[in-house]
Design a protein around this motif. Structure first.
Motif, short mmCIF file in Angstrom:
data_model
loop_
_atom_site.label_atom_id
_atom_site.label_comp_id
_atom_site.label_asym_id
_atom_site.label_seq_id
_atom_site.Cartn_x
_atom_site.Cartn_y
_atom_site.Cartn_z
N THR A 28 -12.23 75.19 18.75
CA THR A 28 -11.44 75.50 17.56
C THR A 28 -12.05 74.88 16.31
N PHE A 29 -12.55 73.67 16.42
CA PHE A 29 -13.14 73.03 15.25
C PHE A 29 -14.60 73.42 15.03
N GLY A 30 -15.27 73.87 16.06
CA GLY A 30 -16.69 74.22 15.93
C GLY A 30 -16.94 75.65 15.48
N MET A 31 -16.01 76.55 15.73
CA MET A 31 -16.22 77.96 15.39
C MET A 31 -16.42 78.20 13.89
N PRO A 32 -15.68 77.54 12.99
CA PRO A 32 -15.96 77.79 11.56
C PRO A 32 -17.39 77.43 11.16
N ILE A 33 -17.93 76.40 11.77
CA ILE A 33 -19.31 76.02 11.46
C ILE A 33 -20.27 77.10 11.96
N ILE A 34 -20.02 77.60 13.16
CA ILE A 34 -20.88 78.65 13.72
C ILE A 34 -20.80 79.91 12.86
N PHE A 35 -19.59 80.30 12.44
CA PHE A 35 -19.45 81.48 11.60
C PHE A 35 -20.10 81.29 10.24
N PHE A 36 -20.03 80.10 9.68
CA PHE A 36 -20.67 79.83 8.40
C PHE A 36 -22.19 79.97 8.52
N VAL A 37 -22.76 79.44 9.57
CA VAL A 37 -24.21 79.54 9.77
C VAL A 37 -24.61 81.00 9.98
N MET A 38 -23.81 81.75 10.74
CA MET A 38 -24.10 83.17 10.95
C MET A 38 -24.04 83.95 9.63
N GLU A 39 -23.02 83.66 8.83
CA GLU A 39 -22.87 84.33 7.54
C GLU A 39 -24.04 84.01 6.61
N LEU A 40 -24.44 82.76 6.59
CA LEU A 40 -25.56 82.36 5.75
C LEU A 40 -26.85 83.03 6.22
N GLY A 41 -27.06 83.08 7.52
CA GLY A 41 -28.25 83.74 8.06
C GLY A 41 -28.27 85.22 7.76
N LEU A 42 -27.13 85.88 7.90
CA LEU A 42 -27.06 87.31 7.58
C LEU A 42 -27.30 87.56 6.10
N PHE A 43 -26.80 86.67 5.26
CA PHE A 43 -26.98 86.86 3.83
C PHE A 43 -28.46 86.84 3.47
N PHE A 44 -29.20 85.91 4.03
CA PHE A 44 -30.61 85.79 3.65
C PHE A 44 -31.53 86.73 4.43
N THR A 45 -31.05 87.33 5.53
CA THR A 45 -31.89 88.29 6.24
C THR A 45 -31.55 89.73 5.90
N TYR A 46 -30.27 90.03 5.74
CA TYR A 46 -29.88 91.41 5.44
C TYR A 46 -30.03 91.73 3.96
N PHE A 47 -29.84 90.75 3.10
CA PHE A 47 -29.97 90.95 1.66
C PHE A 47 -31.13 90.11 1.11
N PRO A 48 -32.36 90.34 1.61
CA PRO A 48 -33.46 89.48 1.16
C PRO A 48 -33.96 89.81 -0.24
N THR A 49 -33.63 90.98 -0.76
CA THR A 49 -34.11 91.35 -2.08
C THR A 49 -32.95 91.45 -3.05
N GLU A 50 -33.27 91.64 -4.29
CA GLU A 50 -32.24 91.78 -5.32
C GLU A 50 -31.65 93.19 -5.28
N SER A 51 -30.60 93.38 -6.05
CA SER A 51 -29.94 94.68 -6.11
C SER A 51 -30.77 95.66 -6.93
N PRO A 52 -30.56 96.96 -6.72
CA PRO A 52 -31.28 97.95 -7.54
C PRO A 52 -30.96 97.80 -9.03
N LYS A 53 -29.74 97.43 -9.35
CA LYS A 53 -29.38 97.24 -10.75
C LYS A 53 -30.21 96.14 -11.39
N PHE A 54 -30.40 95.05 -10.68
CA PHE A 54 -31.22 93.95 -11.20
C PHE A 54 -32.64 94.42 -11.47
N TRP A 55 -33.23 95.14 -10.51
CA TRP A 55 -34.60 95.59 -10.69
C TRP A 55 -34.72 96.56 -11.85
#
Length: 148
Positions: A28-55
């Motif tokens: 119960t106490f460890g799952m939020p940490i695991i989900f946070f690490v998964m979310e952070l990993g997905l953010f930097f792997t699935y969204f590695p580039t900037e948005s089309p609007k930025f470019w």
């Protein structure tokens, strides 16, 4: 919802011996940490580039079209890129992800916001949801407490 699912595996409230023996509280106490690490990993792997609007706002149409091609399956990437360019607000402040994390102007604010988000998740706000029934029952043993 995940907290309620995790609570289903915990022993009853008063059975502290079973709680110590099973070690389910660690999950119960460890799952939020695991989900946070998964979310952070997905953010930097699935969204590695900037948005089309930025470019587009920085004048890099080739990278904008590459981003659009990665997001949409439509073969007419130029049409989508033109639409984004026409409907973009030109008064937007252009800050890249790398600049937000490491640039001298934005890095303090970005890291503080991430720290606040992390500590908010680690404070145990889900515990209140899980044990609210027990907490409110203990506060009112006679059953005569009303909202008024």
């Amino acid at each position: 919802m995940i907290a309620y699912g995790l609570a289903a595996f915990l022993p009853p409230d008063g059975d502290t011996l079973a709680l110590e023996e099973t070690g389910a509280w660690r999950i119960t106490f460890g799952m939020p940490i695991i989900f946070f690490v998964m979310e952070l990993g997905l953010f930097f792997t699935y969204f590695p580039t900037e948005s089309p609007k930025f470019w587009l706002l920085t004048g890099r149409r080739d990278l904008a079209e590459a981003s659009v091609a990665r997001i949409y399956t439509d073969p007419d990437v130029g049409k989508i890129t033109d639409y984004i360019y026409r409907h973009s607000n030109k008064k937007t402040v252009v800050v890249a992800t790398k600049e937000a994390f490491y640039g001298p102007r934005y890095k303090n604010g970005t890291w503080v916001a991430l720290a606040v988000m992390f500590f908010h998740e680690m404070t145990g706000n889900n515990v209140v949801l899980l044990y609210s029934n027990t907490i409110l029952t203990d506060m009112n043993p006679d059953g005569n407490l009303t909202p008024r």
